[in-house]
Scaffold this motif. Structure first.
Motif, PDB file in Angstrom:
ATOM      1  N   ALA A   1       0.824  -1.210   0.000  1.00  0.00           N
ATOM      2  CA  ALA A   1       0.000   0.000   0.000  1.00  0.00           C
ATOM      3  C   ALA A   1       0.856   1.258   0.000  1.00  0.00           C
ATOM      4  O   ALA A   1       0.493   2.270  -0.603  1.00  0.00           O
ATOM      5  N   GLU A   2       1.992   1.210   0.673  1.00  0.00           N
ATOM      6  CA  GLU A   2       2.856   2.392   0.754  1.00  0.00           C
ATOM      7  C   GLU A   2       3.693   2.589  -0.505  1.00  0.00           C
ATOM      8  O   GLU A   2       3.958   3.713  -0.920  1.00  0.00           O
ATOM      9  N   THR A   3       4.112   1.494  -1.127  1.00  0.00           N
ATOM     10  CA  THR A   3       4.934   1.603  -2.343  1.00  0.00           C
ATOM     11  C   THR A   3       4.088   1.573  -3.609  1.00  0.00           C
ATOM     12  O   THR A   3       4.551   1.988  -4.675  1.00  0.00           O
ATOM     13  N   LEU A   4       2.834   1.090  -3.461  1.00  0.00           N
ATOM     14  CA  LEU A   4       1.947   0.888  -4.611  1.00  0.00           C
ATOM     15  C   LEU A   4       2.633   0.053  -5.689  1.00  0.00           C
ATOM     16  O   LEU A   4       2.515   0.302  -6.885  1.00  0.00           O
ATOM     17  N   SER A   5       3.351  -0.970  -5.198  1.00  0.00           N
ATOM     18  CA  SER A   5       4.075  -1.849  -6.119  1.00  0.00           C
ATOM     19  C   SER A   5       4.296  -3.203  -5.462  1.00  0.00           C
ATOM     20  O   SER A   5       4.905  -3.282  -4.387  1.00  0.00           O
ATOM     21  N   PHE A   6       3.829  -4.262  -6.105  1.00  0.00           N
ATOM     22  CA  PHE A   6       4.073  -5.611  -5.602  1.00  0.00           C
ATOM     23  C   PHE A   6       5.559  -5.948  -5.730  1.00  0.00           C
ATOM     24  O   PHE A   6       6.139  -6.585  -4.856  1.00  0.00           O
ATOM     25  N   THR A   7       6.166  -5.489  -6.823  1.00  0.00           N
ATOM     26  CA  THR A   7       7.578  -5.779  -7.058  1.00  0.00           C
ATOM     27  C   THR A   7       8.459  -5.117  -6.011  1.00  0.00           C
ATOM     28  O   THR A   7       9.362  -5.755  -5.442  1.00  0.00           O
ATOM     29  N   GLN A   8       8.204  -3.833  -5.738  1.00  0.00           N
ATOM     30  CA  GLN A   8       9.006  -3.116  -4.752  1.00  0.00           C
ATOM     31  C   GLN A   8       8.805  -3.682  -3.360  1.00  0.00           C
ATOM     32  O   GLN A   8       9.752  -3.820  -2.577  1.00  0.00           O
ATOM     33  N   ALA A   9       7.573  -4.029  -3.030  1.00  0.00           N
ATOM     34  CA  ALA A   9       7.281  -4.612  -1.717  1.00  0.00           C
ATOM     35  C   ALA A   9       8.017  -5.935  -1.550  1.00  0.00           C
ATOM     36  O   ALA A   9       8.578  -6.217  -0.483  1.00  0.00           O
ATOM     37  N   ALA A  10       8.011  -6.751  -2.594  1.00  0.00           N
ATOM     38  CA  ALA A  10       8.722  -8.038  -2.543  1.00  0.00           C
ATOM     39  C   ALA A  10      10.213  -7.821  -2.309  1.00  0.00           C
ATOM     40  O   ALA A  10      10.842  -8.519  -1.501  1.00  0.00           O
ATOM     41  N   HIS A  11      10.774  -6.820  -2.990  1.00  0.00           N
ATOM     42  CA  HIS A  11      12.200  -6.516  -2.828  1.00  0.00           C
ATOM     43  C   HIS A  11      12.491  -6.031  -1.408  1.00  0.00           C
ATOM     44  O   HIS A  11      13.451  -6.482  -0.768  1.00  0.00           O
ATOM     45  N   ASP A  12      11.656  -5.122  -0.894  1.00  0.00           N
ATOM     46  CA  ASP A  12      11.879  -4.550   0.437  1.00  0.00           C
ATOM     47  C   ASP A  12      11.752  -5.594   1.545  1.00  0.00           C
ATOM     48  O   ASP A  12      12.462  -5.528   2.555  1.00  0.00           O
ATOM     49  N   LEU A  13      10.832  -6.541   1.347  1.00  0.00           N
ATOM     50  CA  LEU A  13      10.556  -7.545   2.384  1.00  0.00           C
ATOM     51  C   LEU A  13      11.320  -8.854   2.158  1.00  0.00           C
ATOM     52  O   LEU A  13      11.127  -9.815   2.908  1.00  0.00           O
ATOM     53  N   HIS A  14      12.151  -8.877   1.107  1.00  0.00           N
ATOM     54  CA  HIS A  14      12.934 -10.079   0.782  1.00  0.00           C
ATOM     55  C   HIS A  14      12.013 -11.288   0.560  1.00  0.00           C
ATOM     56  O   HIS A  14      12.248 -12.387   1.077  1.00  0.00           O
ATOM     57  N   MET A  15      10.953 -11.055  -0.206  1.00  0.00           N
ATOM     58  CA  MET A  15       9.999 -12.096  -0.548  1.00  0.00           C
ATOM     59  C   MET A  15       9.927 -12.211  -2.060  1.00  0.00           C
ATOM     60  O   MET A  15      10.369 -11.327  -2.793  1.00  0.00           O
ATOM     61  N   THR A  16       9.344 -13.318  -2.522  1.00  0.00           N
ATOM     62  CA  THR A  16       9.078 -13.434  -3.948  1.00  0.00           C
ATOM     63  C   THR A  16       7.787 -12.690  -4.261  1.00  0.00           C
ATOM     64  O   THR A  16       6.928 -12.512  -3.381  1.00  0.00           O
ATOM     65  N   GLN A  17       7.628 -12.262  -5.508  1.00  0.00           N
ATOM     66  CA  GLN A  17       6.404 -11.541  -5.852  1.00  0.00           C
ATOM     67  C   GLN A  17       5.160 -12.423  -5.720  1.00  0.00           C
ATOM     68  O   GLN A  17       4.124 -11.948  -5.257  1.00  0.00           O
ATOM     69  N   PRO A  18       5.225 -13.715  -6.101  1.00  0.00           N
ATOM     70  CA  PRO A  18       4.046 -14.568  -5.877  1.00  0.00           C
ATOM     71  C   PRO A  18       3.670 -14.657  -4.405  1.00  0.00           C
ATOM     72  O   PRO A  18       2.481 -14.718  -4.062  1.00  0.00           O
ATOM     73  N   ALA A  19       4.685 -14.661  -3.501  1.00  0.00           N
ATOM     74  CA  ALA A  19       4.388 -14.723  -2.064  1.00  0.00           C
ATOM     75  C   ALA A  19       3.680 -13.465  -1.610  1.00  0.00           C
ATOM     76  O   ALA A  19       2.760 -13.509  -0.772  1.00  0.00           O
ATOM     77  N   VAL A  20       4.068 -12.315  -2.162  1.00  0.00           N
ATOM     78  CA  VAL A  20       3.404 -11.051  -1.830  1.00  0.00           C
ATOM     79  C   VAL A  20       1.962 -11.087  -2.321  1.00  0.00           C
ATOM     80  O   VAL A  20       1.026 -10.732  -1.591  1.00  0.00           O
ATOM     81  N   SER A  21       1.767 -11.522  -3.554  1.00  0.00           N
ATOM     82  CA  SER A  21       0.416 -11.603  -4.120  1.00  0.00           C
ATOM     83  C   SER A  21      -0.453 -12.544  -3.304  1.00  0.00           C
ATOM     84  O   SER A  21      -1.643 -12.274  -3.055  1.00  0.00           O
ATOM     85  N   HIS A  22       0.131 -13.667  -2.866  1.00  0.00           N
ATOM     86  CA  HIS A  22      -0.620 -14.645  -2.073  1.00  0.00           C
ATOM     87  C   HIS A  22      -1.024 -14.035  -0.726  1.00  0.00           C
ATOM     88  O   HIS A  22      -2.155 -14.257  -0.255  1.00  0.00           O
ATOM     89  N   ALA A  23      -0.134 -13.259  -0.106  1.00  0.00           N
ATOM     90  CA  ALA A  23      -0.446 -12.641   1.187  1.00  0.00           C
ATOM     91  C   ALA A  23      -1.608 -11.667   1.055  1.00  0.00           C
ATOM     92  O   ALA A  23      -2.524 -11.643   1.891  1.00  0.00           O
ATOM     93  N   ILE A  24      -1.590 -10.859  -0.010  1.00  0.00           N
ATOM     94  CA  ILE A  24      -2.670  -9.890  -0.227  1.00  0.00           C
ATOM     95  C   ILE A  24      -3.985 -10.625  -0.498  1.00  0.00           C
ATOM     96  O   ILE A  24      -5.046 -10.270   0.038  1.00  0.00           O
ATOM     97  N   ALA A  25      -3.921 -11.652  -1.321  1.00  0.00           N
ATOM     98  CA  ALA A  25      -5.129 -12.416  -1.645  1.00  0.00           C
ATOM     99  C   ALA A  25      -5.713 -13.070  -0.397  1.00  0.00           C
ATOM    100  O   ALA A  25      -6.945 -13.120  -0.222  1.00  0.00           O
ATOM    101  N   SER A  26      -4.851 -13.547   0.485  1.00  0.00           N
ATOM    102  CA  SER A  26      -5.322 -14.196   1.717  1.00  0.00           C
ATOM    103  C   SER A  26      -6.075 -13.211   2.599  1.00  0.00           C
ATOM    104  O   SER A  26      -7.131 -13.539   3.167  1.00  0.00           O
ATOM    105  N   ILE A  27      -5.547 -11.992   2.710  1.00  0.00           N
ATOM    106  CA  ILE A  27      -6.219 -10.966   3.527  1.00  0.00           C
ATOM    107  C   ILE A  27      -7.563 -10.604   2.904  1.00  0.00           C
ATOM    108  O   ILE A  27      -8.582 -10.504   3.602  1.00  0.00           O
ATOM    109  N   GLU A  28      -7.580 -10.403   1.598  1.00  0.00           N
ATOM    110  CA  GLU A  28      -8.817 -10.013   0.928  1.00  0.00           C
ATOM    111  C   GLU A  28      -9.851 -11.128   1.026  1.00  0.00           C
ATOM    112  O   GLU A  28     -11.055 -10.853   1.204  1.00  0.00           O
ATOM    113  N   ASN A  29      -9.422 -12.387   0.935  1.00  0.00           N
ATOM    114  CA  ASN A  29     -10.354 -13.505   1.075  1.00  0.00           C
ATOM    115  C   ASN A  29     -10.917 -13.574   2.488  1.00  0.00           C
ATOM    116  O   ASN A  29     -12.115 -13.831   2.678  1.00  0.00           O
TER     117      ASN A  29
END
Length: 296
Positions: free
Chosen positions: A13-41
């Motif tokens: 939400a702060e970076t408005l970027s899945f790619t940047q968030a993945a880089h900042d958190l040392h995660m893969t982009q699919p893992a970031v997408s999965h985390a967001i999807a889990s919260i929304e579900n």
């Protein structure tokens, strides 16, 4: 949902970027997408929208959830600090913001004093305009900010007063005046540096029934100094901001004083983390007990 998922959502939400968030958190982009999807579900609502042209956007409910998630993360940081305090450890992060001149003037001595006794505390610094910092504190993007008062809906601790001063171009007629009043500035070409002091300046001129003729507005003090040096008008700027920029121009006080108050703002003083309480206590010791007033 997990704390990791909440942290992931806040970073996206702060970076408005899945790619940047993945880089900042040392995660893969699919893992970031999965985390967001889990919260929304789990919440059964859409928090983020992916737009091909505009990128990632927060929905209206996403904006509201972001503020609550920031509060949760700050609370977790507070718990970690409290546990560390019991163990005799100094750990944690202080997320603090300030407008540029306040950042340069207040934060170095505060951080230096804290680091003497708590070397492991980490400072996450954010710099923006005075209004930006208030907004960040209100939205829980940062835990504490040094701002221009007043700051409605926030808990504040006043630190000092900050005078506005005049910068006169070479050979300006007002250099012959022993004392310059606001009346002398009626319809004069004025150069203003945006930074949050505008309201105090406008009110001061209105109180004296004088016309404030702003011919140029800058966003940094260096530009204002150079414009005054070129004879484009009289600069009006906070003495605190001016003190950070060496120059050879004639600096003059103005009567009545145009002053603003600088203070610390937090969402809630009773709920402040141990680290933020330490920062506030240190700032009070350095700047309140000495009864400092920033004037020329």
């Amino acid at each position: 949902m997990t704390i990791t998922q909440i942290m992931t959502f806040v970073r996206v939400a702060e970076t408005l970027s899945f790619t940047q968030a993945a880089h900042d958190l040392h995660m893969t982009q699919p893992a970031v997408s999965h985390a967001i999807a889990s919260i929304e579900n789990e919440l059964d609502t859409l928090l983020l929208v992916r737009d091909r042209k505009k990128g990632v956007l927060l929905t209206e409910i996403g904006e509201q959830v972001l503020m609550q998630f920031r509060t949760i993360l700050h609370s977790m940081e507070k718990v970690q600090q409290q546990v560390a305090a019991v163990k005799g450890l100094d750990v944690g992060t202080i997320c603090v913001g300030a407008f540029p001149s306040a950042s340069a003037y207040f934060l170095p001595p505060i951080i230096q004093k804290i680091k003497q006794n708590y070397p492991n505390l980490v400072f996450d610094l954010h710099e923006g305009s005075a209004n930006d910092v208030k907004e960040w504190v209100y939205n829980r993007k940062i835990e504490v900010g040094i701002v221009l008062l007043p700051a409605p809906e926030l808990d504040v601790i006043p630190l000092c007063e900050n005078d506005m001063v005049l910068l006169l171009p070479a050979s300006h007629p007002l250099q012959q005046q022993a004392h310059i009043t606001i009346q002398h500035l009626h319809k004069e070409d004025m150069i203003l540096c945006k930074g949050g002091h505008e309201t105090a300046i406008i009110e001061a001129f209105d109180n004296e029934n004088c016309e404030l003729n702003i011919t140029f507005t800058t966003h940094n003090v260096s530009a204002l100094i150079n414009m005054v040096r070129q004879g484009l008008g009289i600069g009006i700027v906070s003495n605190l901001a001016l003190s950070m920029h060496p120059h050879q121009l004639d600096v003059r006080e103005v009567t009545p004083r145009i002053t603003s108050q600088i203070g610390i703002a937090i969402p809630s003083l009773p709920n402040a983390s141990l680290a933020v309480q330490l920062l506030i206590k240190t700032a009070e010791e350095l700047f309140i007990e000495s009864a400092i007033s920033i004037s020329s």
